[in-house]
Design a protein around this motif. Structure first.
Motif, short mmCIF file in Angstrom:
data_model
loop_
_atom_site.label_atom_id
_atom_site.label_comp_id
_atom_site.label_asym_id
_atom_site.label_seq_id
_atom_site.Cartn_x
_atom_site.Cartn_y
_atom_site.Cartn_z
N GLN A 103 -4.21 4.79 4.91
CA GLN A 103 -3.02 4.99 4.09
C GLN A 103 -3.12 6.31 3.31
O GLN A 103 -2.15 7.05 3.22
CB GLN A 103 -2.83 3.81 3.13
CG GLN A 103 -1.57 3.88 2.33
CD GLN A 103 -0.33 3.79 3.18
OE1 GLN A 103 -0.30 3.12 4.19
NE2 GLN A 103 0.71 4.49 2.78
N CYS A 104 -4.29 6.60 2.77
CA CYS A 104 -4.50 7.86 2.04
C CYS A 104 -4.24 9.04 2.96
O CYS A 104 -3.58 10.00 2.56
CB CYS A 104 -5.92 7.93 1.49
SG CYS A 104 -6.26 6.81 0.12
N ASN A 146 -4.83 4.40 -4.63
CA ASN A 146 -5.60 4.13 -3.42
C ASN A 146 -7.03 4.65 -3.54
O ASN A 146 -7.96 4.00 -3.10
CB ASN A 146 -4.90 4.73 -2.19
CG ASN A 146 -3.74 3.88 -1.73
OD1 ASN A 146 -3.69 2.68 -1.96
ND2 ASN A 146 -2.79 4.51 -1.06
N LYS A 163 -11.05 -3.47 4.65
CA LYS A 163 -10.00 -3.15 3.68
C LYS A 163 -10.06 -1.67 3.32
O LYS A 163 -9.04 -1.00 3.23
CB LYS A 163 -10.18 -4.01 2.43
CG LYS A 163 -9.07 -3.86 1.44
CD LYS A 163 -9.23 -4.85 0.29
CE LYS A 163 -8.07 -4.75 -0.67
NZ LYS A 163 -8.22 -5.66 -1.81
N GLU A 221 -8.97 2.26 -5.62
CA GLU A 221 -9.34 1.07 -4.85
C GLU A 221 -10.52 1.37 -3.92
O GLU A 221 -11.43 0.54 -3.77
CB GLU A 221 -8.15 0.54 -4.05
CG GLU A 221 -8.49 -0.73 -3.31
CD GLU A 221 -7.31 -1.41 -2.64
OE1 GLU A 221 -7.55 -2.45 -2.02
OE2 GLU A 221 -6.18 -0.92 -2.75
N GLN A 230 0.83 -1.19 0.00
CA GLN A 230 0.00 0.00 0.00
C GLN A 230 0.87 1.24 0.00
O GLN A 230 0.53 2.24 -0.62
CB GLN A 230 -0.94 0.01 1.21
CG GLN A 230 -2.06 -0.99 1.10
CD GLN A 230 -2.94 -1.02 2.34
OE1 GLN A 230 -2.54 -0.53 3.40
NE2 GLN A 230 -4.10 -1.60 2.22
N VAL A 240 -7.17 1.25 3.61
CA VAL A 240 -6.75 2.07 2.47
C VAL A 240 -6.95 3.55 2.79
O VAL A 240 -6.10 4.38 2.48
CB VAL A 240 -7.51 1.66 1.19
CG1 VAL A 240 -7.19 2.61 0.04
CG2 VAL A 240 -7.17 0.23 0.80
#
Length: 79
Positions: A52-53, A18, A45, A21, A10, A49
């Motif tokens: 992470q963004c 991202n 999930k 996704e 990731q 994500v």
């Protein structure tokens, strides 16, 4: 260890990847025939994500600089 590898993958994806996704996961969640288990998996999930963004955006914000009147770079002060 498998979880760490996923995070590294990731980390290597761009913010745009991202976001794409996340859009795919949202489409899955909006499907009428999704099972509760699949919905929970997609939601989990998606939250990973999204985290992470947020981390990627935070890193970019810290790097943003502006030009001052003399043409030198200085940190951008958030309003």
């Amino acid at each position: 260890m498998a979880g760490k590898k996923k995070t590294e993958e990731q980390e290597q994806r761009s913010l745009e990847e991202n976001f794409s996704e996340l859009e795919e996961l949202l489409e899955q969640l909006e499907a009428e025939d999704i099972s509760l288990e699949d919905a929970f998996t997609a939601y989990s999930k998606g939250m990973n994500v999204l985290k992470q963004c947020n981390e990627q955006i935070d890193r970019v914000e810290k790097q943003v600089m502006k030009l001052n009147e003399e043409g030198a770079l200085e940190p951008l002060d958030p309003q």
